[in-house]
Motif scaffolding. Structure first.
Motif, PDB file in Angstrom:
ATOM      1  N   PHE A 189      14.735  21.029 -16.609  1.00  0.00           N
ATOM      2  CA  PHE A 189      15.061  20.354 -17.860  1.00  0.00           C
ATOM      3  C   PHE A 189      14.283  19.049 -17.948  1.00  0.00           C
ATOM      4  CE2 PHE A 189      17.677  16.854 -16.375  1.00  0.00           C
ATOM      5  CZ  PHE A 189      18.120  17.284 -15.128  1.00  0.00           C
ATOM      6  N   ASP A 216      13.631  14.476 -27.554  1.00  0.00           N
ATOM      7  CA  ASP A 216      14.135  15.827 -27.325  1.00  0.00           C
ATOM      8  C   ASP A 216      14.622  16.058 -25.903  1.00  0.00           C
ATOM      9  OD1 ASP A 216      13.555  16.636 -29.942  1.00  0.00           O
ATOM     10  OD2 ASP A 216      11.464  16.949 -29.405  1.00  0.00           O
ATOM     11  N   TYR A 217      15.641  16.888 -25.817  1.00  0.00           N
ATOM     12  CA  TYR A 217      16.113  17.426 -24.538  1.00  0.00           C
ATOM     13  C   TYR A 217      15.582  18.847 -24.442  1.00  0.00           C
ATOM     14  CZ  TYR A 217      19.217  13.444 -24.326  1.00  0.00           C
ATOM     15  OH  TYR A 217      19.693  12.168 -24.265  1.00  0.00           O
ATOM     16  N   THR A 218      15.008  19.171 -23.310  1.00  0.00           N
ATOM     17  CA  THR A 218      14.308  20.444 -23.198  1.00  0.00           C
ATOM     18  C   THR A 218      14.775  21.190 -21.958  1.00  0.00           C
ATOM     19  OG1 THR A 218      12.417  19.248 -24.091  1.00  0.00           O
ATOM     20  CG2 THR A 218      12.009  21.456 -23.315  1.00  0.00           C
ATOM     21  N   TYR A 266      12.638  29.060 -23.346  1.00  0.00           N
ATOM     22  CA  TYR A 266      12.474  27.640 -23.649  1.00  0.00           C
ATOM     23  C   TYR A 266      13.403  27.242 -24.787  1.00  0.00           C
ATOM     24  CZ  TYR A 266       9.719  23.732 -25.747  1.00  0.00           C
ATOM     25  OH  TYR A 266       9.292  22.558 -26.290  1.00  0.00           O
ATOM     26  N   GLY A 267      14.077  26.116 -24.631  1.00  0.00           N
ATOM     27  CA  GLY A 267      14.947  25.608 -25.696  1.00  0.00           C
ATOM     28  C   GLY A 267      14.818  24.100 -25.817  1.00  0.00           C
ATOM     29  N   LYS A 268      14.941  23.606 -27.037  1.00  0.00           N
ATOM     30  CA  LYS A 268      14.756  22.169 -27.261  1.00  0.00           C
ATOM     31  C   LYS A 268      15.762  21.700 -28.304  1.00  0.00           C
ATOM     32  CE  LYS A 268      11.240  20.286 -29.632  1.00  0.00           C
ATOM     33  NZ  LYS A 268       9.885  19.872 -30.014  1.00  0.00           N
ATOM     34  N   ALA A 269      16.356  20.539 -28.069  1.00  0.00           N
ATOM     35  CA  ALA A 269      17.327  19.994 -29.031  1.00  0.00           C
ATOM     36  C   ALA A 269      17.262  18.476 -28.999  1.00  0.00           C
ATOM     37  CB  ALA A 269      18.736  20.479 -28.699  1.00  0.00           C
ATOM     38  N   SER A 270      17.676  17.861 -30.083  1.00  0.00           N
ATOM     39  CA  SER A 270      17.693  16.397 -30.169  1.00  0.00           C
ATOM     40  C   SER A 270      19.129  15.916 -30.215  1.00  0.00           C
ATOM     41  CB  SER A 270      16.974  15.929 -31.442  1.00  0.00           C
ATOM     42  OG  SER A 270      15.660  16.387 -31.438  1.00  0.00           O
ATOM     43  N   GLN A 313      22.937  22.336 -26.015  1.00  0.00           N
ATOM     44  CA  GLN A 313      22.289  23.097 -27.086  1.00  0.00           C
ATOM     45  C   GLN A 313      20.913  23.591 -26.647  1.00  0.00           C
ATOM     46  OE1 GLN A 313      21.857  20.936 -30.767  1.00  0.00           O
ATOM     47  NE2 GLN A 313      21.215  22.752 -31.887  1.00  0.00           N
ATOM     48  N   ALA A 314      20.183  22.745 -25.925  1.00  0.00           N
ATOM     49  CA  ALA A 314      18.856  23.164 -25.443  1.00  0.00           C
ATOM     50  C   ALA A 314      18.988  24.361 -24.499  1.00  0.00           C
ATOM     51  CB  ALA A 314      18.167  22.003 -24.750  1.00  0.00           C
ATOM     52  N   TYR A 349       9.451  24.930 -33.004  1.00  0.00           N
ATOM     53  CA  TYR A 349       9.139  23.929 -31.980  1.00  0.00           C
ATOM     54  C   TYR A 349       8.288  24.540 -30.869  1.00  0.00           C
ATOM     55  CZ  TYR A 349      13.399  25.815 -29.703  1.00  0.00           C
ATOM     56  OH  TYR A 349      14.365  26.622 -29.150  1.00  0.00           O
TER      57      TYR A 349
END
Lengths: 256, 227
Positions: free
Chosen positions: A131, A141-143, A168-172, A186-187, B50
């Motif tokens: 992460f 972003d959190y990844t 892969y997931g990304k969230a703010s 969420q990521a 993204y």
């Protein structure tokens, strides 16, 4: 073709929101001086019914230890201890995917005998988890990256295919206080969903099913995936899998 | 100091703030085909993937959807999540068509085309871009003591909000055109005992301007530009 263009100056009332971004960053740090730990549990999230045609196969899905319960612990250079527990979210994803992929599914626990008259056995493992926080990248972003190892065996128990998928997931974070945990959760959920997407859209090719078993949708090529510019140093870009076989050096998730 | 003087000072500061925080807005529109929308047709606002390096803020996507779904001539707006779930797994960050040329092949699958039809979506609006601070300077120092607390100094920063909206027409499976919004603003933070932020809300301005232009674009009104 019609075109339009205009420019102008506007004046705006100014609500007192200055420094909200600073607050988001400074508040947790101020509260956490002297070290702390962050514990995150990722709950299984139901996936929508997939728009894919199931393979006319009777498949067994065997759940391994890492699929049933996976936890990642890491101490950051700042001294923060992060624990991210995937719990049964990977299992939930795999079960959902299997039910969309095959007309008949048998679920097996570890050590449970494989029933006769199945066409294939599928099992998966969480092979790597990484992460990144906003402080490690150039944005807010959190990844999360998760690499699963998928194995498929034929009816006789011989390994038919073995390949990694890198999800892969990304969230703010939008909130001030609870933002970090929620964004990381969420990521992780998005990364697990991304793994499901990879399995649903590429299973036939990756599992080396016979040509006559491949579906029309597997000829739809997803857009080329490029590495986002903000990946932390030493981390490999997310991308499509290279298909069956060992992960290449480029695919290995390396985090420094 | 007379009673009421502090109120007058505050009023003056707010007035100065209102005048000082300004932004420049520019909208460019390119329309390549006829548009129009029926009452039973919908619009979905999507952020570019993204996976492709896009970092359009979730708030901005929601803001555009809320603006389009509100007021006179409001559109039926399908939420991004509802649409992506309905089309799972074909409009995910990894699998969403990157170009309109990929649409016909995707929609040639009856199950996918039927599901798309059931959502009622006629137009997909793809958003790309973000807001970022591009320059800044100055400093503000604050101190507290037994006699009270206060701040002194001056800081400023410039924020640019650059967004592109590309409109896909799912009826003709073609790109109907694109709209660009460029908003730039400078915010100030003067502090004489009390900091008084004067914020240029470039993202909010970009949202309002872009949404207004998308509304005109889709409803087939003359393509004059907003500012």
């Amino acid at each position: 073709v019609t075109q339009g263009s205009a420019a102008g100056i506007r004046h705006h009332r100014a609500p007192a929101r200055a420094g909200s971004a600073w607050l988001r960053r400074l508040l947790p740090c101020a509260l956490l001086l002297g070290g702390c730990s962050v514990n995150i549990s990722v709950a299984p999230t139901p996936l929508p019914d997939a728009l894919v045609e199931p393979y006319p196969l009777r498949a067994a899905v065997r759940y391994t230890d890492s699929i049933n319960a996976f936890s990642h612990e890491e101490t950051l250079p700042s001294g923060e201890d992060w624990t991210i527990n995937l719990g049964k979210s990977s299992r939930s994803m795999l079960a959902s995917v299997a039910n969309d992929l095959f007309t008949d599914v048998v679920e097996l626990e570890k050590g449970e005998p494989v029933p006769p008259s199945i066409d294939l056995l599928m099992e998966a493992d969480v092979e790597a988890f990484e992460f990144a926080l906003p402080s490690q990248s150039v944005n807010e972003d959190y990844t999360v990256w998760i690499r699963y190892r998928i194995r498929v065996y034929d009816a006789d128990g011989n390994e038919q295919a073995n390949w990694p998928i890198s999800a892969y997931g990304k969230a703010s974070d939008d909130a001030i206080m609870s933002g970090r945990k929620t964004a990381m959760q969420q990521a992780a959920e998005l990364a697990i969903r991304d793994a499901a997407v990879l399995l649903l859209t590429r299973f036939g090719k990756d599992a080396q099913l016979a040509d006559n078993q491949l579906k029309d949708t597997e000829t739809i090529e997803p857009p080329a995936i490029e590495a986002p510019a903000e990946l932390p140093p030493g981390t490999n870009p997310p991308g499509n899998t290279s298909g069956p076989g060992e992960a290449s050096d480029e695919e290995r998730l390396v985090y420094e | 100091m007379r009673r009421g003087a502090p109120i007058r000072v505050l009023t003056a500061i707010v007035a100065v703030a209102t005048l000082a925080a300004c932004s420049t807005s520019r909208i460019d529109t390119v329309k390549t085909s006829k548009t129009g929308i029926a009452t039973d047709e919908s619009v979905v606002i999507m952020a570019r993937s993204y996976h492709l390096g896009n970092d359009t803020e979730t708030d901005f996507t929601k803001c555009i959807g809320a603006e389009l779904g509100d007021g006179d001539g409001a559109f039926n707006v399908v939420s991004e999540k509802a649409f992506v779930d309905a089309m799972f797994p074909w409009f995910e960050p990894r699998t969403a068509p990157g170009d309109v040329a990929a649409l016909p092949k995707l929609m040639s699958r009856p199950a996918i085309a039927d599901r798309m039809k059931s959502t009622g979506v006629r137009y997909v609006v793809w958003l790309d871009g973000n807001s970022e601070r591009t320059a800044g300077g100055g400093s503000v120092s604050c101190a507290a003591g037994a006699g009270g607390a206060g701040c002194f100094g001056f800081a400023w920063w410039q924020t640019d909000s650059n967004y592109d909206a590309v409109v896909w027409d799912l009826e003709s499976l073609s790109e109907a055109g694109s709209i660009e919004a460029r908003v730039s603003g400078t915010s100030y933070l003067p502090a004489i005992v009390i900091p008084v932020p004067m914020i240029a809300r470039t993202q909010a301005t970009a949202c309002k301007d872009l949404a207004g232009q998308i509304r005109q674009f889709i409803s087939a009104a003359p393509t004059t530009s907003a500012s």
